[in-house]
Design a protein around this motif. Structure first.
Motif, PDB file in Angstrom:
ATOM      1  N   LEU A 171      -6.573  11.839   9.992  1.00  0.00           N
ATOM      2  CA  LEU A 171      -5.600  10.807  10.338  1.00  0.00           C
ATOM      3  C   LEU A 171      -4.180  11.341  10.214  1.00  0.00           C
ATOM      4  CD1 LEU A 171      -7.193   7.648   8.684  1.00  0.00           C
ATOM      5  CD2 LEU A 171      -7.167   8.267  11.097  1.00  0.00           C
ATOM      6  N   THR A 172      -3.934  12.147   9.174  1.00  0.00           N
ATOM      7  CA  THR A 172      -2.613  12.743   9.022  1.00  0.00           C
ATOM      8  C   THR A 172      -2.336  13.707  10.155  1.00  0.00           C
ATOM      9  OG1 THR A 172      -2.733  12.501   6.633  1.00  0.00           O
ATOM     10  CG2 THR A 172      -1.141  14.088   7.476  1.00  0.00           C
ATOM     11  N   ASN A 178      -1.661   0.460  15.027  1.00  0.00           N
ATOM     12  CA  ASN A 178      -2.061   1.388  13.966  1.00  0.00           C
ATOM     13  C   ASN A 178      -1.415   1.030  12.636  1.00  0.00           C
ATOM     14  OD1 ASN A 178      -3.743   2.845  15.646  1.00  0.00           O
ATOM     15  ND2 ASN A 178      -2.280   4.500  15.978  1.00  0.00           N
ATOM     16  N   LYS A 179      -0.250   0.416  12.677  1.00  0.00           N
ATOM     17  CA  LYS A 179       0.435  -0.036  11.453  1.00  0.00           C
ATOM     18  C   LYS A 179      -0.060  -1.415  11.029  1.00  0.00           C
ATOM     19  CE  LYS A 179       3.294   3.427  10.870  1.00  0.00           C
ATOM     20  NZ  LYS A 179       3.322   4.236   9.663  1.00  0.00           N
ATOM     21  N   LYS A 184      -7.542  -6.314  20.182  1.00  0.00           N
ATOM     22  CA  LYS A 184      -7.673  -5.567  21.434  1.00  0.00           C
ATOM     23  C   LYS A 184      -6.335  -4.972  21.852  1.00  0.00           C
ATOM     24  CE  LYS A 184     -11.502  -8.262  23.220  1.00  0.00           C
ATOM     25  NZ  LYS A 184     -11.974  -9.113  24.306  1.00  0.00           N
ATOM     26  N   VAL A 185      -6.385  -3.714  22.274  1.00  0.00           N
ATOM     27  CA  VAL A 185      -5.196  -3.025  22.761  1.00  0.00           C
ATOM     28  C   VAL A 185      -5.569  -2.307  24.050  1.00  0.00           C
ATOM     29  CG1 VAL A 185      -3.474  -1.231  22.299  1.00  0.00           C
ATOM     30  CG2 VAL A 185      -4.329  -2.661  20.419  1.00  0.00           C
ATOM     31  N   HIS A 186      -4.869  -2.634  25.116  1.00  0.00           N
ATOM     32  CA  HIS A 186      -5.066  -1.892  26.372  1.00  0.00           C
ATOM     33  C   HIS A 186      -4.331  -0.573  26.193  1.00  0.00           C
ATOM     34  CE1 HIS A 186      -5.211  -0.724  30.511  1.00  0.00           C
ATOM     35  NE2 HIS A 186      -5.914  -1.812  30.808  1.00  0.00           N
ATOM     36  N   LYS A 201      -6.482   1.903  14.797  1.00  0.00           N
ATOM     37  CA  LYS A 201      -6.705   0.572  14.210  1.00  0.00           C
ATOM     38  C   LYS A 201      -6.614  -0.452  15.333  1.00  0.00           C
ATOM     39  CE  LYS A 201      -5.996   1.924   9.710  1.00  0.00           C
ATOM     40  NZ  LYS A 201      -5.015   1.811   8.699  1.00  0.00           N
ATOM     41  N   GLY A 202      -7.737  -0.819  15.866  1.00  0.00           N
ATOM     42  CA  GLY A 202      -7.762  -1.774  16.947  1.00  0.00           C
ATOM     43  C   GLY A 202      -8.940  -1.492  17.869  1.00  0.00           C
ATOM     44  N   GLU A 203      -9.162  -2.398  18.796  1.00  0.00           N
ATOM     45  CA  GLU A 203     -10.254  -2.274  19.753  1.00  0.00           C
ATOM     46  C   GLU A 203      -9.691  -1.797  21.086  1.00  0.00           C
ATOM     47  OE1 GLU A 203     -13.252  -5.278  22.069  1.00  0.00           O
ATOM     48  OE2 GLU A 203     -12.605  -5.838  20.040  1.00  0.00           O
TER      49      GLU A 203
END
Length: 169
Positions: free
Chosen positions: A25-26, A136-137, A150-152, A164-166
């Motif tokens: 992740l870093t 992500n935050k 959800k994130v396009h 962090k998200g779909e």
């Protein structure tokens, strides 16, 4: 003795997995920042998600395409588009009130932000990292008025940065 060895081995394995995941992740975060530095003009102002506690202080403009906006957006955001962007669509906005523009990663929104500045808007900021960084935050995003994960991500290749998200393509 075998039980103690198994417990210690299990504990070490968990620590190694945690270290690998956190290192990944870093590394991803560093790589994402490096990528963003190639997309942004150094003289165009950005605001990072952690610097934004109250979006109501801004006129928030989503510069993605409508299909992306319909998947999710920032609370109170007004869709203005990118390919279809037209200054006539922002005539009702206050040119002296701060404007926050965003897209998936910040490249398209920076371009729209430049058009706004050329049109006389005095305080235009680009959301650093776009909706991907916002998500992500773990900042809230909405589909209509309802919270969503959800994130396009525009494309699958940009989707690798969403942790962090779909992902929606």
């Amino acid at each position: 003795m075998k039980l103690l060895y198994a417990k210690n081995f299990f504990s070490v394995a968990i620590l190694l997995v945690f270290f690998h995941v956190s290192s990944s992740l870093t590394a991803q975060s560093i790589a994402y920042k490096a990528l963003l530095s190639t997309l942004y003009d150094s003289d165009f102002p950005v605001l990072k998600p952690d610097q934004l506690s109250d979006l109501s202080k801004y006129q928030v403009l989503d510069t993605r395409e409508k299909v992306e906006f319909d998947v999710s957006h920032l609370k109170g955001a007004e869709w203005v588009g990118y390919d279809t962007f037209n200054l006539e669509n922002v005539e009702a906005l206050d040119k002296n009130k701060p404007v926050l523009v965003y897209c998936t990663v910040g490249a398209r929104s920076q371009n729209i932000g430049k058009k706004l500045i050329e049109a006389g808007f005095t305080q235009v900021y680009n959301l650093y990292g776009g909706l991907i960084e916002w998500s992500n935050k773990e900042k809230p995003i909405f589909q209509g008025d309802s919270p969503t994960k959800k994130v396009h991500t525009y494309t699958k290749s940009w989707g690798i940065w969403l942790t962090k998200g779909e992902k929606v393509y």
